[in-house]
Design a protein around this motif. Structure first.
Motif, PDB file in Angstrom:
ATOM      1  N   GLY A 124       0.819  -1.207   0.000  1.00 20.20           N
ATOM      2  CA  GLY A 124       0.000   0.000   0.000  1.00 20.20           C
ATOM      3  C   GLY A 124       0.851   1.253   0.000  1.00 20.20           C
ATOM      4  O   GLY A 124       2.065   1.221   0.240  1.00 20.20           O
ATOM      5  N   SER A 125       0.216   2.380  -0.275  1.00 22.74           N
ATOM      6  CA  SER A 125       0.912   3.670  -0.284  1.00 22.74           C
ATOM      7  C   SER A 125      -0.110   4.790  -0.125  1.00 22.74           C
ATOM      8  O   SER A 125      -1.315   4.569  -0.245  1.00 22.74           O
ATOM      9  N   CYS A 126       0.396   5.981   0.138  1.00 21.10           N
ATOM     10  CA  CYS A 126      -0.411   7.212   0.131  1.00 21.10           C
ATOM     11  C   CYS A 126      -1.503   7.175   1.189  1.00 21.10           C
ATOM     12  O   CYS A 126      -2.684   6.987   0.888  1.00 21.10           O
ATOM     13  N   ARG A 127      -1.111   7.384   2.423  1.00 25.16           N
ATOM     14  CA  ARG A 127      -2.075   7.472   3.530  1.00 25.16           C
ATOM     15  C   ARG A 127      -2.152   8.937   3.970  1.00 25.16           C
ATOM     16  O   ARG A 127      -1.246   9.470   4.584  1.00 25.16           O
ATOM     17  N   GLY A 363       3.276   2.826  -6.249  1.00 18.36           N
ATOM     18  CA  GLY A 363       2.055   3.465  -5.754  1.00 18.36           C
ATOM     19  C   GLY A 363       1.897   4.840  -6.364  1.00 18.36           C
ATOM     20  O   GLY A 363       1.945   5.006  -7.573  1.00 18.36           O
ATOM     21  N   ASP A 364       1.682   5.861  -5.545  1.00 16.55           N
ATOM     22  CA  ASP A 364       1.753   7.276  -5.909  1.00 16.55           C
ATOM     23  C   ASP A 364       0.538   7.848  -6.625  1.00 16.55           C
ATOM     24  O   ASP A 364       0.142   8.981  -6.348  1.00 16.55           O
ATOM     25  N   VAL A 365      -0.111   7.108  -7.541  1.00 13.05           N
ATOM     26  CA  VAL A 365      -1.040   7.733  -8.475  1.00 13.05           C
ATOM     27  C   VAL A 365      -2.489   7.781  -7.989  1.00 13.05           C
ATOM     28  O   VAL A 365      -3.367   8.262  -8.706  1.00 13.05           O
ATOM     29  N   HIS A 366      -2.758   7.270  -6.781  1.00 15.90           N
ATOM     30  CA  HIS A 366      -4.121   7.241  -6.234  1.00 15.90           C
ATOM     31  C   HIS A 366      -5.062   6.455  -7.145  1.00 15.90           C
ATOM     32  O   HIS A 366      -6.172   6.880  -7.463  1.00 15.90           O
ATOM     33  N   GLU A 382       9.147 -10.108 -20.878  1.00  9.37           N
ATOM     34  CA  GLU A 382       7.887  -9.789 -20.195  1.00  9.37           C
ATOM     35  C   GLU A 382       8.204  -9.330 -18.783  1.00  9.37           C
ATOM     36  O   GLU A 382       8.903 -10.024 -18.037  1.00  9.37           O
ATOM     37  N   VAL A 383       7.725  -8.160 -18.407  1.00 10.37           N
ATOM     38  CA  VAL A 383       7.786  -7.708 -17.021  1.00 10.37           C
ATOM     39  C   VAL A 383       6.392  -7.236 -16.616  1.00 10.37           C
ATOM     40  O   VAL A 383       5.546  -6.952 -17.471  1.00 10.37           O
ATOM     41  N   HIS A 384       6.178  -7.174 -15.332  1.00 11.94           N
ATOM     42  CA  HIS A 384       4.872  -6.786 -14.802  1.00 11.94           C
ATOM     43  C   HIS A 384       5.040  -5.676 -13.773  1.00 11.94           C
ATOM     44  O   HIS A 384       6.103  -5.528 -13.159  1.00 11.94           O
ATOM     45  N   THR A 385       3.972  -4.923 -13.590  1.00 19.70           N
ATOM     46  CA  THR A 385       3.939  -3.955 -12.507  1.00 19.70           C
ATOM     47  C   THR A 385       2.663  -4.125 -11.697  1.00 19.70           C
ATOM     48  O   THR A 385       1.608  -4.507 -12.234  1.00 19.70           O
ATOM     49  N   LEU A 386       2.793  -3.898 -10.403  1.00 20.35           N
ATOM     50  CA  LEU A 386       1.662  -3.914  -9.476  1.00 20.35           C
ATOM     51  C   LEU A 386       1.623  -2.560  -8.791  1.00 20.35           C
ATOM     52  O   LEU A 386       2.596  -2.158  -8.151  1.00 20.35           O
ATOM     53  N   VAL A 387       0.528  -1.854  -8.955  1.00 22.47           N
ATOM     54  CA  VAL A 387       0.360  -0.526  -8.375  1.00 22.47           C
ATOM     55  C   VAL A 387      -0.703  -0.601  -7.289  1.00 22.47           C
ATOM     56  O   VAL A 387      -1.788  -1.151  -7.519  1.00 22.47           O
ATOM     57  N   SER A 388      -0.399  -0.063  -6.097  1.00 18.76           N
ATOM     58  CA  SER A 388      -1.370  -0.049  -5.002  1.00 18.76           C
ATOM     59  C   SER A 388      -1.370   1.329  -4.347  1.00 18.76           C
ATOM     60  O   SER A 388      -0.410   1.719  -3.690  1.00 18.76           O
ATOM     61  N   SER A 389      -2.479   2.069  -4.531  1.00 16.70           N
ATOM     62  CA  SER A 389      -2.585   3.439  -4.037  1.00 16.70           C
ATOM     63  C   SER A 389      -4.029   3.908  -4.250  1.00 16.70           C
ATOM     64  O   SER A 389      -4.638   3.556  -5.271  1.00 16.70           O
ATOM     65  N   ALA A 434      -3.360  -3.840  -1.454  1.00 18.08           N
ATOM     66  CA  ALA A 434      -3.189  -5.083  -2.206  1.00 18.08           C
ATOM     67  C   ALA A 434      -2.676  -6.188  -1.292  1.00 18.08           C
ATOM     68  O   ALA A 434      -1.869  -5.941  -0.382  1.00 18.08           O
ATOM     69  N   HIS A 435      -3.160  -7.410  -1.549  1.00 15.60           N
ATOM     70  CA  HIS A 435      -2.636  -8.625  -0.923  1.00 15.60           C
ATOM     71  C   HIS A 435      -2.042  -9.472  -2.042  1.00 15.60           C
ATOM     72  O   HIS A 435      -2.750  -9.820  -2.992  1.00 15.60           O
ATOM     73  N   MET A 436      -0.769  -9.780  -1.929  1.00 15.12           N
ATOM     74  CA  MET A 436      -0.039 -10.463  -2.990  1.00 15.12           C
ATOM     75  C   MET A 436       0.443 -11.818  -2.480  1.00 15.12           C
ATOM     76  O   MET A 436       1.213 -11.885  -1.515  1.00 15.12           O
ATOM     77  N   ILE A 437       0.002 -12.909  -3.103  1.00 13.76           N
ATOM     78  CA  ILE A 437       0.439 -14.253  -2.737  1.00 13.76           C
ATOM     79  C   ILE A 437       1.340 -14.776  -3.849  1.00 13.76           C
ATOM     80  O   ILE A 437       0.921 -14.907  -5.000  1.00 13.76           O
TER      81      ILE A 437
END
Length: 467
Positions: A124-127, A363-366, A382-389, A434-437
């Motif tokens: 998570g981010s941006c509280r 994160g960052d982008v709300h 192939e690369v991936h990104t996970l954003v949580s904000s 986000a919950h990442m398994i």
């Protein structure tokens, strides 16, 4: 002993080691100390007590490391602080004091030593916690989501290994337009308020937290809008070092097993089994000059590329507080969009060295999303990104939507081919985490709202053949 004023905060944790942040208070200028005692869950006898001095230099806080622990084991601990009439106490003389420990018992778990075991993480981010005249306004709104994070972490299978906090844990500039804070005491007050709310306190006392700063720990879009305010930067970064960097892996251990206070930079690495993390400082090492524009300094970029090439990790997570991709349609150039040459060097390094299972965490982008990046002439890339904000948005700030991002043309075009991206989830436009398994064949990503309700799920495939 008194209850801690901030903390305890569980920081960097391994199979046999953890770091715990504690803060007391200043009381009539008397010498102050914090203490911890611990035991395996289910045992009756406590360990020998460990103590550390608290001084105004570190805002009456310090970090105690516990060593020689057992892997994948739940521990209980008690923590508190007290004052004495003498500042010359040693560990041995402090143990002789008739201390009455606070009744609350906290718990944490060390990491598993099994290399390939599945692991899970909260992200998570941006509280945003608005302060009015030094007092949090509607603090329950800014704290609510941590209750959901805590409940999920307690029941997660596999057990949650850490909470990855990717930036804007504190908004130093929450009232930037009206009355921007720049004094040291005011910035410290924001950290104390942000980290002592009941739900975040409960969460951080039990789940290892890994933090890195973004702009609002200093000033919106810093350093592009810095205006050479060296006082603000010095005060903000000192507070960051005390409350966020102090319990991170960036501090090496001294021969006695306690964190060394020497601090060369803010980026760091850590590993858990066959997973490794590189947490970048994509904020304070920027170079905005036209002839060498970079978001990471030369030393950090070299370390990141060397790690990407040489690390044997099955999955490599790169944390960057601002988005690597997709690019925003805005023109502020605060994220990696504004540093295309360095971004291309990183992507080309991954592609040319055929590095698999690289995931960028940001994160960052709300707004939250997952996104895949491929290359038009290289089917193996192939690369991936996970954003949580955001964890908690301000009423003054909008949420990101799919229309916020450039999705209809290549991310980058090069003579050897184009980088194309594709959303692999919808864009979440509300408060979330986000919950990442991380399993053997895929990473499952679930986004939750502040009540603990699943908003959406996504999956990131993993390649098992790393040759």
């Amino acid at each position: 002993m008194f209850k801690l004023s901030v903390g305890p905060i569980i920081g960097h944790t391994t199979t046999n080691h953890t770091r715990i942040f504690l803060r007391g208070n200043l009381k009539k200028n008397n010498p102050a100390f914090a203490g911890i005692r611990y035991r395996r869950a289910g045992d009756t006898d406590w360990s020998n007590s460990l103590f550390t001095a608290l001084t105004p230099l570190r805002d009456m806080s310090n970090v105690i490391a516990l060593n020689n622990l057992s892997s994948d084991t739940q521990y209980e601990y008690q923590a508190g602080w007290f004052t004495t009439g003498s500042a010359t106490h040693s560990q041995e003389t402090l143990k002789e004091l008739p201390l009455q420990w606070p009744t609350e018992i906290y718990r944490f778990r060390t990491t598993s030593s099994q290399a390939t075991t599945p692991r899970s993480y909260m992200v998570g981010s941006c509280r945003y916690l608005r302060m009015t005249l030094g007092i949090p306004s509607l603090p329950s709104k800014g704290d609510k989501i941590y209750s959901a994070v805590y409940r999920l972490a307690q029941k997660s299978s596999p057990p949650a290994s850490a909470f990855i906090m990717t930036g804007d844990q504190v908004y130093v500039d929450d009232m930037n337009i009206v009355a921007p804070d720049r004094e040291y005491k005011d910035i410290l007050s924001k950290y104390r308020a942000a980290f002592s709310q009941p739900h975040i306190q409960e969460l951080m006392a039990s789940l290892p937290t890994y933090m890195i700063l973004d702009d609002h720990e200093i000033e919106d879009n810093w350093p592009a809008k810095a205006n050479n305010d060296t006082t603000l930067y010095r005060n903000a970064i000192t507070a960051y070092e005390i409350y966020q960097a102090s319990h991170s892996p960036v501090h090496e251990l001294t021969p006695d097993g306690q964190p060394d206070r020497t601090l060369k930079h803010y980026w760091y690495q850590f590993s858990q089994g066959d997973l490794e993390w590189f947490v970048t400082d994509s904020r304070t090492r920027r170079n905005l000059s036209a002839d060498d524009r970079r978001i990471l300094d030369t030393e950090q970029e070299h370390s990141l590329l060397e790690w990407l090439i040489n690390s044997p990790a099955r999955v490599k997570f790169v944390v960057t507080s601002v988005m690597l991709y997709p690019d925003s349609k805005s023109q502020d150039n605060d994220a990696w969009k504004g540093f295309p040459e360095q971004r291309l060097r990183i992507l080309e390094t991954i592609r040319h060295n055929k590095i698999k299972n690289v995931v960028f965490i940001t994160g960052d982008v709300h707004g939250s999303l997952t996104c895949r990046l491929r290359h038009s002439q290289d089917p193996d890339f192939e690369v991936h990104t996970l954003v949580s904000s955001p964890l908690c948005n301000s009423a003054w700030l909008p949420y990101a939507k799919a229309s916020t991002f450039i999705l209809d043309r290549p991310l980058m075009q090069t003579p050897t081919g184009d980088y194309h991206l594709q959303l692999t989830s919808a864009v979440v436009s509300q408060d979330n985490f986000a919950h990442m398994i991380v399993g053997t064949e895929q990473i499952q990503v679930d986004y939750y709202d502040p009540n603990g309700k699943v908003l959406q799920s996504a999956h990131i495939p993993l390649h098992n053949n790393l040759s």
